[in-house]
Motif scaffolding. Structure first.
Motif, PDB file in Angstrom:
ATOM      1  N   TYR A 259       0.829  -1.213   0.000  1.00 31.63           N
ATOM      2  CA  TYR A 259       0.000   0.000   0.000  1.00 31.63           C
ATOM      3  C   TYR A 259       0.860   1.257   0.000  1.00 31.63           C
ATOM      4  O   TYR A 259       0.703   2.110  -0.856  1.00 31.63           O
ATOM      5  CB  TYR A 259      -0.943  -0.008   1.206  1.00 31.63           C
ATOM      6  CG  TYR A 259      -1.810   1.220   1.278  1.00 31.63           C
ATOM      7  CD1 TYR A 259      -2.881   1.378   0.395  1.00 31.63           C
ATOM      8  CD2 TYR A 259      -1.550   2.227   2.183  1.00 31.63           C
ATOM      9  CE1 TYR A 259      -3.671   2.508   0.437  1.00 31.63           C
ATOM     10  CE2 TYR A 259      -2.347   3.363   2.232  1.00 31.63           C
ATOM     11  CZ  TYR A 259      -3.398   3.501   1.366  1.00 31.63           C
ATOM     12  OH  TYR A 259      -4.178   4.624   1.402  1.00 31.63           O
TER      13      TYR A 259
ATOM     14  N   TYR B 289      -5.976  -3.427   2.799  1.00 28.08           N
ATOM     15  CA  TYR B 289      -7.409  -3.203   2.556  1.00 28.08           C
ATOM     16  C   TYR B 289      -8.020  -4.313   1.706  1.00 28.08           C
ATOM     17  O   TYR B 289      -8.985  -4.090   0.990  1.00 28.08           O
ATOM     18  CB  TYR B 289      -7.640  -1.860   1.866  1.00 28.08           C
ATOM     19  CG  TYR B 289      -7.158  -0.674   2.677  1.00 28.08           C
ATOM     20  CD1 TYR B 289      -7.426  -0.569   4.033  1.00 28.08           C
ATOM     21  CD2 TYR B 289      -6.432   0.347   2.086  1.00 28.08           C
ATOM     22  CE1 TYR B 289      -6.980   0.511   4.776  1.00 28.08           C
ATOM     23  CE2 TYR B 289      -5.996   1.440   2.815  1.00 28.08           C
ATOM     24  CZ  TYR B 289      -6.271   1.509   4.161  1.00 28.08           C
ATOM     25  OH  TYR B 289      -5.837   2.589   4.892  1.00 28.08           O
ATOM     26  N   LYS B 290      -7.473  -5.525   1.782  1.00 28.45           N
ATOM     27  CA  LYS B 290      -7.980  -6.631   0.962  1.00 28.45           C
ATOM     28  C   LYS B 290      -8.311  -7.866   1.801  1.00 28.45           C
ATOM     29  O   LYS B 290      -8.112  -8.990   1.373  1.00 28.45           O
ATOM     30  CB  LYS B 290      -6.953  -7.012  -0.111  1.00 28.45           C
ATOM     31  CG  LYS B 290      -6.573  -5.886  -1.045  1.00 28.45           C
ATOM     32  CD  LYS B 290      -7.711  -5.493  -1.944  1.00 28.45           C
ATOM     33  CE  LYS B 290      -7.228  -4.441  -2.935  1.00 28.45           C
ATOM     34  NZ  LYS B 290      -8.264  -3.737  -3.599  1.00 28.45           N
ATOM     35  N   SER B 291      -8.846  -7.666   2.997  1.00 28.21           N
ATOM     36  CA  SER B 291      -9.187  -8.833   3.814  1.00 28.21           C
ATOM     37  C   SER B 291     -10.473  -9.501   3.339  1.00 28.21           C
ATOM     38  O   SER B 291     -10.753 -10.639   3.690  1.00 28.21           O
ATOM     39  CB  SER B 291      -9.297  -8.451   5.286  1.00 28.21           C
ATOM     40  OG  SER B 291     -10.246  -7.438   5.474  1.00 28.21           O
ATOM     41  N   ARG B 292     -11.256  -8.781   2.552  1.00 24.59           N
ATOM     42  CA  ARG B 292     -12.464  -9.357   1.934  1.00 24.59           C
ATOM     43  C   ARG B 292     -12.675  -8.653   0.588  1.00 24.59           C
ATOM     44  O   ARG B 292     -12.210  -7.531   0.389  1.00 24.59           O
ATOM     45  CB  ARG B 292     -13.677  -9.224   2.845  1.00 24.59           C
ATOM     46  CG  ARG B 292     -14.026  -7.827   3.211  1.00 24.59           C
ATOM     47  CD  ARG B 292     -15.193  -7.751   4.210  1.00 24.59           C
ATOM     48  NE  ARG B 292     -15.538  -6.364   4.404  1.00 24.59           N
ATOM     49  CZ  ARG B 292     -14.909  -5.534   5.210  1.00 24.59           C
ATOM     50  NH1 ARG B 292     -13.899  -5.954   5.940  1.00 24.59           N
ATOM     51  NH2 ARG B 292     -15.270  -4.275   5.304  1.00 24.59           N
ATOM     52  N   PRO B 293     -13.372  -9.276  -0.332  1.00 21.11           N
ATOM     53  CA  PRO B 293     -13.489  -8.720  -1.692  1.00 21.11           C
ATOM     54  C   PRO B 293     -14.116  -7.332  -1.763  1.00 21.11           C
ATOM     55  O   PRO B 293     -13.725  -6.520  -2.600  1.00 21.11           O
ATOM     56  CB  PRO B 293     -14.369  -9.740  -2.424  1.00 21.11           C
ATOM     57  CG  PRO B 293     -14.215 -11.001  -1.663  1.00 21.11           C
ATOM     58  CD  PRO B 293     -13.977 -10.605  -0.229  1.00 21.11           C
TER      59      PRO B 293
ATOM     60  N   HIS C  42     -10.069  -2.828   9.366  1.00 19.32           N
ATOM     61  CA  HIS C  42      -9.316  -3.489   8.294  1.00 19.32           C
ATOM     62  C   HIS C  42      -8.545  -4.656   8.899  1.00 19.32           C
ATOM     63  O   HIS C  42      -7.412  -4.503   9.353  1.00 19.32           O
ATOM     64  CB  HIS C  42      -8.367  -2.497   7.617  1.00 19.32           C
ATOM     65  CG  HIS C  42      -9.082  -1.319   7.052  1.00 19.32           C
ATOM     66  ND1 HIS C  42      -9.818  -1.405   5.892  1.00 19.32           N
ATOM     67  CD2 HIS C  42      -9.232  -0.057   7.503  1.00 19.32           C
ATOM     68  CE1 HIS C  42     -10.374  -0.217   5.643  1.00 19.32           C
ATOM     69  NE2 HIS C  42     -10.038   0.601   6.612  1.00 19.32           N
TER      70      HIS C  42
ATOM     71  N   GLU D 281     -14.062  -4.907   0.572  1.00 21.89           N
ATOM     72  CA  GLU D 281     -13.485  -3.951   1.516  1.00 21.89           C
ATOM     73  C   GLU D 281     -13.017  -2.685   0.798  1.00 21.89           C
ATOM     74  O   GLU D 281     -12.473  -2.741  -0.303  1.00 21.89           O
ATOM     75  CB  GLU D 281     -12.297  -4.599   2.241  1.00 21.89           C
ATOM     76  CG  GLU D 281     -11.722  -3.720   3.336  1.00 21.89           C
ATOM     77  CD  GLU D 281     -10.656  -4.456   4.132  1.00 21.89           C
ATOM     78  OE1 GLU D 281     -10.143  -3.850   5.076  1.00 21.89           O
ATOM     79  OE2 GLU D 281     -10.339  -5.615   3.811  1.00 21.89           O
ATOM     80  N   THR D 282     -13.226  -1.541   1.449  1.00 21.39           N
ATOM     81  CA  THR D 282     -12.738  -0.266   0.925  1.00 21.39           C
ATOM     82  C   THR D 282     -11.919   0.439   1.997  1.00 21.39           C
ATOM     83  O   THR D 282     -12.025   0.137   3.188  1.00 21.39           O
ATOM     84  CB  THR D 282     -13.892   0.664   0.503  1.00 21.39           C
ATOM     85  OG1 THR D 282     -14.585   1.101   1.669  1.00 21.39           O
ATOM     86  CG2 THR D 282     -14.845  -0.032  -0.461  1.00 21.39           C
TER      87      THR D 282
ATOM     88  N   VAL E  92      -0.490  -9.668   2.561  1.00 20.65           N
ATOM     89  CA  VAL E  92      -1.777  -9.331   1.952  1.00 20.65           C
ATOM     90  C   VAL E  92      -1.967  -7.818   2.092  1.00 20.65           C
ATOM     91  O   VAL E  92      -1.645  -7.234   3.125  1.00 20.65           O
ATOM     92  CB  VAL E  92      -2.955 -10.079   2.636  1.00 20.65           C
ATOM     93  CG1 VAL E  92      -4.294  -9.544   2.184  1.00 20.65           C
ATOM     94  CG2 VAL E  92      -2.883 -11.565   2.348  1.00 20.65           C
ATOM     95  N   HIS E  93      -2.481  -7.198   1.064  1.00 17.58           N
ATOM     96  CA  HIS E  93      -2.761  -5.759   1.079  1.00 17.58           C
ATOM     97  C   HIS E  93      -3.623  -5.402   2.283  1.00 17.58           C
ATOM     98  O   HIS E  93      -4.566  -6.116   2.616  1.00 17.58           O
ATOM     99  CB  HIS E  93      -3.486  -5.384  -0.221  1.00 17.58           C
ATOM    100  CG  HIS E  93      -3.617  -3.923  -0.444  1.00 17.58           C
ATOM    101  ND1 HIS E  93      -4.461  -3.127   0.287  1.00 17.58           N
ATOM    102  CD2 HIS E  93      -3.001  -3.110  -1.335  1.00 17.58           C
ATOM    103  CE1 HIS E  93      -4.381  -1.883  -0.141  1.00 17.58           C
ATOM    104  NE2 HIS E  93      -3.488  -1.845  -1.127  1.00 17.58           N
TER     105      HIS E  93
END
Length: 179
Positions: free
Chosen positions: A94, A122-126, A135, A128-129, A119-120
Motif C-alpha cells: 500500500y 485493505y484486501k481482507s475481503r473482496p 481493516h 473492503e474499501t 496481503v494488502h
C-alpha cells in the motif's frame, strides 16, 4: 503474491510467537536447532515453514507461510552477529516503495531481521474499501495478527534488547521523500 487473508486462530498465534522466540534465541549459533523437527512442527501449527539458506547476504532463516498463503506475514532473520534491530514493512503493498525499502535496508545492513505483510491492508475481503472502519488484514493495527505474534516472540527472546522499526512509504507526490 497469491495470498488470501484469513483470521488466525489462538493456537496459530501462540505457536508462531513461541516458534519465533526459539528462533531468535538461537540466531547467534544458528546450528541445527534452528530448523529442528520440533521447531518445524511448532511452526507448522501456525501455518508456517522454516528454512535456513545461505545467500550472498549470509546465512538467513526464512519463516514463510505454507502454500497457499493466508496473510500472516513473511519473517527473515540473520544468523550470527547483527545489529539488534527488526525492520518491519506492514504495508508493503500500500505505502509506495515500503516493501522494497525494507528489503534493501535488510540486505545492505547488519539488521537481525525483517518482516513483511503478505496481503494488502485493505484486501481482507473482496468488498473492503479504505473507508471501512475496520481493516482486519492491516497488520500494523491488529493486535491479534500473526505479524504481532512474531513481534512479541522477538521481544520475549531478546529481553528488550531488540528494537523494532516500521518502514512506511508515502503516496507518490504526497511528500518530497520516499520514507
Amino acid at each position: 503474491n497469491g495470498a488470501v487473508w484469513r483470521s488466525p486462530t489462538l493456537v496459530e498465534r501462540e505457536a508462531l510467537r513461541e516458534g519465533i522466540r526459539l528462533i531468535v534465541e538461537n540466531l547467534e549459533k544458528c546450528d541445527a536447532n534452528i530448523t529442528s523437527a520440533s521447531l518445524q512442527q511448532l511452526l507448522l501449527k501456525a501455518g508456517y515453514e522454516i528454512t535456513l539458506e545461505t545467500l550472498k547476504e549470509g546465512r538467513l532463516v526464512f519463516v514463510r507461510e505454507r502454500l497457499p498463503g493466508f496473510g500472516g506475514g513473511l519473517f527473515v532473520f540473520r544468523c550470527g552477529q547483527s545489529a539488534p534491530v527488526i525492520l518491519q514493512a506492514p504495508h508493503a503493498f500500500y505505502d509506495a516503495k515500503t516493501g522494497g525499502i525494507a528489503r534493501r535496508l535488510f540486505v545492505e545492513g547488519p539488521y537481525r531481521g525483517a518482516f513483511w505483510n503478505t496481503v494488502h491492508r485493505y484486501k481482507s475481503r473482496p468488498d473492503e474499501t479504505e473507508a471501512d472502519p475496520v481493516h482486519p488484514a492491516d497488520v500494523a493495527h491488529q493486535f491479534g495478527s500473526l505479524f504481532q505474534s512474531a513481534t512479541i516472540g522477538c521481544a520475549l527472546a531478546s529481553g528488550a534488547r531488540l528494537r523494532f522499526f516500521q518502514i512506511h512509504g508515502f503516496q507518490k507526490g504526497a511528500v518530497p521523500y520516499d520514507v
